[in-house]
Design a protein around this motif. Structure first.
Motif, PDB file in Angstrom:
ATOM      1  N   PRO A   1       0.823  -1.210   0.000  1.00  0.00           N
ATOM      2  CA  PRO A   1       0.000   0.000   0.000  1.00  0.00           C
ATOM      3  C   PRO A   1       0.859   1.263   0.000  1.00  0.00           C
ATOM      4  O   PRO A   1       1.886   1.325   0.681  1.00  0.00           O
ATOM      5  CB  PRO A   1      -0.770  -0.096   1.316  1.00  0.00           C
ATOM      6  CG  PRO A   1      -0.718  -1.517   1.717  1.00  0.00           C
ATOM      7  CD  PRO A   1       0.520  -2.085   1.136  1.00  0.00           C
TER       8      PRO A   1
ATOM      9  N   GLU B   1       0.298   4.099   1.244  1.00  0.00           N
ATOM     10  CA  GLU B   1       0.376   4.875   2.487  1.00  0.00           C
ATOM     11  C   GLU B   1       1.366   4.289   3.490  1.00  0.00           C
ATOM     12  O   GLU B   1       1.650   4.914   4.499  1.00  0.00           O
ATOM     13  CB  GLU B   1      -1.001   5.021   3.132  1.00  0.00           C
ATOM     14  CG  GLU B   1      -1.597   3.741   3.646  1.00  0.00           C
ATOM     15  CD  GLU B   1      -2.888   3.404   2.924  1.00  0.00           C
ATOM     16  OE1 GLU B   1      -2.867   3.405   1.679  1.00  0.00           O
ATOM     17  OE2 GLU B   1      -3.899   3.164   3.587  1.00  0.00           O
ATOM     18  N   ASN B   2       1.918   3.106   3.196  1.00  0.00           N
ATOM     19  CA  ASN B   2       2.956   2.578   4.080  1.00  0.00           C
ATOM     20  C   ASN B   2       4.317   3.184   3.769  1.00  0.00           C
ATOM     21  O   ASN B   2       5.274   2.939   4.478  1.00  0.00           O
ATOM     22  CB  ASN B   2       3.076   1.063   3.922  1.00  0.00           C
ATOM     23  CG  ASN B   2       1.885   0.338   4.503  1.00  0.00           C
ATOM     24  OD1 ASN B   2       0.891   0.959   4.822  1.00  0.00           O
ATOM     25  ND2 ASN B   2       1.995  -0.959   4.636  1.00  0.00           N
ATOM     26  N   MET B   3       4.403   3.919   2.659  1.00  0.00           N
ATOM     27  CA  MET B   3       5.700   4.473   2.279  1.00  0.00           C
ATOM     28  C   MET B   3       5.949   5.771   3.030  1.00  0.00           C
ATOM     29  O   MET B   3       5.010   6.465   3.404  1.00  0.00           O
ATOM     30  CB  MET B   3       5.717   4.744   0.779  1.00  0.00           C
ATOM     31  CG  MET B   3       5.489   3.485  -0.029  1.00  0.00           C
ATOM     32  SD  MET B   3       5.322   3.828  -1.784  1.00  0.00           S
ATOM     33  CE  MET B   3       4.985   2.171  -2.389  1.00  0.00           C
ATOM     34  N   PRO B   4       7.237   6.103   3.210  1.00  0.00           N
ATOM     35  CA  PRO B   4       7.539   7.373   3.865  1.00  0.00           C
ATOM     36  C   PRO B   4       7.033   8.546   3.020  1.00  0.00           C
ATOM     37  O   PRO B   4       6.867   8.414   1.813  1.00  0.00           O
ATOM     38  CB  PRO B   4       9.064   7.389   3.963  1.00  0.00           C
ATOM     39  CG  PRO B   4       9.555   6.193   3.269  1.00  0.00           C
ATOM     40  CD  PRO B   4       8.423   5.315   2.921  1.00  0.00           C
TER      41      PRO B   4
END
Lengths: 378, 368
Positions: A314, A316-319
């Motif tokens: 997903p 939104e899990n990325m910085p």
């Protein structure tokens, strides 16, 4: 009108080239099937069997009940038996168990004295994606056991029971009640198939003519640059739509994927997406002189596009900084759109925020590619 | 030997003349490790939810506070009616909605139980399961707070003491970096070799080489040698970046690691060779290399998806993939510090011999 006839001949030539190579033709249909099956079956990110080693030093009905509750849920299966703490270490190191629980002596006694009883849980962390979930399952089971214990405590004090309060929750899952990962993966694969066919093949097809010298022959004909571009890209637009239909048919009929949205919306958005991929392919061909180069250039863009699209992980899990970059990634928008069309039955107003950026990127990439190509030609 | 080096030298020039492909071949693994190390986190860091609080009492406020206090849950939107939930899902505004029905506070006051609903976007099944876990944990904490004091138990009656071994922070890089070595080497070696040989055939220069007194085996060895070098450089880069930038532990012996990696690179090259004997054009070589070597390696070797939960047929396929064994070795060497893998190493060696034999036989058959 004469202009269009010339384009038609070019398209026909391109198709003949593809169809003459029987191995290539087989591959074109084999590839989507293999991809769909690999992703449809291999990607079961939910783990079914976690091998559990148990070491029970307490040997009481309570401790046995805790161990049984692990096996009752269906997620855990017994690993080879262990007898000492060193065994636990060994069995994890050698990969014979994924999780080990260790119930120390005095477990029941602590429960009776109303002191927190401790249970050791060891998780093999080598594969983080399993480890995280295995840990979650194990802790959930222990939590449930703790609740049962609290219920028992309450029943021992009926006068307290009247005062006890509890919040109960019901979860309802929309679109995919069984939470099957293939529902999520397969629409993504459909996108990847179009991507490889239209992006990589276009680039290589143009450079191939360059490499074996036939592009020069095309250039001395009265064809204009735009006609050559159309002749080179239209076959791949058609091929992409054929593959899209093929893949979507397998997805819905064989893998029983829902198709909630509109076919026309899928066709329209795919067309916009093809602007991006064909443009990228053309652009790669203008900067490459060998097929290997063209392939590698597209490949490079493709790999990063896929990783940063939310296909596997997903977004939104990325910085934050990386997440900002994904807004420039047309794949991110298209994968979200296709998943929405398959699973959620999205309508035009639901995807407009994804479609507009994809359209802008597509038009600019394609126009830039055409301009560069024409400059090269003249 | 001299002829072999002449072919290798020629191939090296081809590579050198095309610095961009070389750049991609070397930079891609580096960039992938960095991306995987920084950008990919399998844990959900922040969960955006829509709040549909139909109760609006101090009790419902307490529940919301409990949810937000975890730090993981962010209220993305305050909803006013249920139909907005699905619109939010369709537009990907949030992944779940917390529905507190009217009368929640009253039921809680009256006892024994009040109900709430989690409405979860299930499209992404894996994430949805995690979301469910997070929300359940919130309710569990609230219940604990509501009852613990009452029962004279300050803490939960049973406490799990969880330890995760080998990978204490559960950093994704620890598990991804060794896996990437297997994937990237397969990608670079199999793909590059198959295309390099298909190119000679497509442009007609293979015939020219074969009319010279060079032996077919020498041509093969010469073509493979430069790519062996590139593969080794790639492997070294990934391991070094993993080790020094992302602190992936290196508990085993460097010698064991290089030895097994070398063996694996040879397998990948031999596979590329085999593909090239089937494909007449570079386009076809690329497609076959993609479907026959890269995809299965990525999907079935246990790199991302656990083999144990695949259907039986795919488990069989995973057993004939060299990467499955190599992955076990490299993760073992780096993370567990085990030195010697006679079984896995032996299987890879057998595979290597089988593939090379097959490739050479086919190659010579084609040449004649």
């Amino acid at each position: 009108m004469r202009g269009w006839r010339a384009v038609r001949f070019l398209v026909e030539k391109e198709f003949r080239q593809v169809f003459r190579d029987k191995a290539m033709l087989r591959m074109l249909f084999f590839m989507p099937i293999i991809q769909l099956f690999l992703f449809g079956y291999a990607v079961q990110t939910d783990i079914k069997y976690i091998r559990l080693a148990t070491l029970d030093y307490d040997r009481t009905p309570d401790s046995r009940r805790l161990i049984e509750s692990f096996y009752a849920g269906g997620y855990f299966v017994p690993a080879e038996p262990v007898f000492t703490p060193t065994d636990i270490e060994l069995t994890i190191v050698e990969g014979k168990a994924d999780v080990a629980i260790w119930i120390p002596k005095g477990y029941t006694e602590s429960l009776i004295r109303n002191e927190p009883a401790q249970v050791g849980v060891v998780v093999d962390g080598q594969n983080s994606s399993i480890a995280g979930r295995a840990r979650g399952y194990a802790e959930a089971i222990i939590r449930r056991e703790a609740f049962r214990r609290m219920d028992e405590l309450r029943s021992q004090y009926p006068q307290l029971d009247a005062q006890s309060r509890r919040v109960e929750s019901i979860a309802r899952f929309y679109y995919n009640p069984e939470l099957e990962s293939r529902f999520y993966m397969i629409p993504g694969i459909v996108v990847l198939i179009i991507l490889v066919i239209s992006g990589m093949m276009t680039g290589m097809a143009v450079v191939r003519e360059k490499e074996i010298g036939t592009l020069e022959q095309l250039l001395v004909t009265p064809l204009t640059g735009v006609q050559i571009i159309l002749g080179k890209t239209i076959p791949f637009v058609i091929l992409s739509f054929v593959e899209l239909t093929f893949a979507a048919t397998i997805a819905t009929l064989y893998f029983k994927l829902p198709f909630e949205g509109s076919v026309w919306l899928l066709a329209l958005t795919s067309f916009v997406f093809l602007l991006v991929t064909l443009g990228t392919g053309l652009l790669a061909s203008t900067v490459s002189s060998t097929q290997q180069q063209a392939m590698f250039t597209v490949w490079f863009i493709l790999v990063f596009g896929i990783i940063m699209s939310g296909f596997f992980y997903p977004v939104e899990n990325m910085p934050r900084s990386v997440r900002m970059l994904t807004y420039l990634n047309p794949l991110r928008y298209f994968i979200a759109i296709v998943r929405g069309i398959f699973l959620k039955g999205v309508a035009f107003p639901d995807i407009i925020h994804n479609l507009i950026p994809m359209f802008l990127i597509g038009v600019s990439v394609f126009l830039f590619a055409v301009l560069r190509f024409r400059k090269r030609v003249s | 030997m001299r002829r072999l080096f002449a072919v290798a030298h020629k191939e090296l020039r081809h590579i050198w003349r095309d610095p961009r492909s070389l750049f991609v071949a070397i930079m891609m693994p580096l960039a992938m490790v960095v991306i995987y190390g920084y950008a990919i986190d399998m844990d959900l860091r922040s969960l955006r939810i829509g709040l549909l609080d139909l109760d609006r009492t101090t009790a419902s406020d307490a529940l919301v506070r409990e949810a937000v206090s975890s730090g993981y849950i962010v209220i993305a939107e305050h909803l006013t009616n249920r139909s907005e939930v699905e619109t939010g899902f369709r537009r990907d505004r949030f992944r779940a909605a917390l529905l507190i029905p009217q009368g929640y506070g009253e039921s809680l006051e009256r006892g024994p139980a009040a109900q709430v609903q989690f409405l979860i976007d299930g499209a992404d099944g894996t994430t949805a399961a995690t979301v469910d876990n997070y929300l359940n944990a919130v309710v569990a904490r609230l219940n604990q707070r509501l009852n613990a004091a009452l029962l004279g138990v300050e803490r939960f009656p049973i406490e799990p003491q969880t330890r995760v071994w080998f990978n204490l922070q559960m950093l994704s890089a620890n598990f991804v970096a060794p896996g990437l070595v297997a994937i990237v080497m397969m990608m670079v070696c199999a793909l590059l070799t198959s295309i390099a040989i298909a190119r000679e055939r497509e442009t007609g220069t293979m015939e020219q080489i074969l009319t010279t007194p060079i032996h077919a085996a020498q041509v093969i060895a010469g073509k493979i040698l430069p790519y062996l070098g590139i593969g080794a450089i790639d492997a070294a880069i990934i391991i070094a970046v993993g080790r020094f930038v992302f602190d992936v532990p290196m508990n085993g012996s460097w010698w064991a690691l290089s030895g097994y990696s070398g063996l694996y690179i040879l397998v990948a090259l031999a596979l590329g060779l085999l593909v090239s004997t089937i494909a007449k054009t570079q386009q076809l070589a690329m497609m076959i290399a993609l479907v026959a070597t890269l995809l299965p390696t990525l999907m079935l070797s246990g790199f991302i998806f656990p083999i144990a939960s695949m259907p039986v047929v795919l488990q069989w396929i995973s057993r004939i993939l060299p990467a499955t064994y190599f992955l076990r070795i490299i993760r073992g060497v780096m993370l567990n510090g085990k030195l010697w893998y006679p079984l896995e190493g032996g299987i890879i060696l057998l595979m290597l011999m089988a593939i090379i034999t097959l490739a050479v036989v086919r190659f010579r058959g084609k040449a004649e």
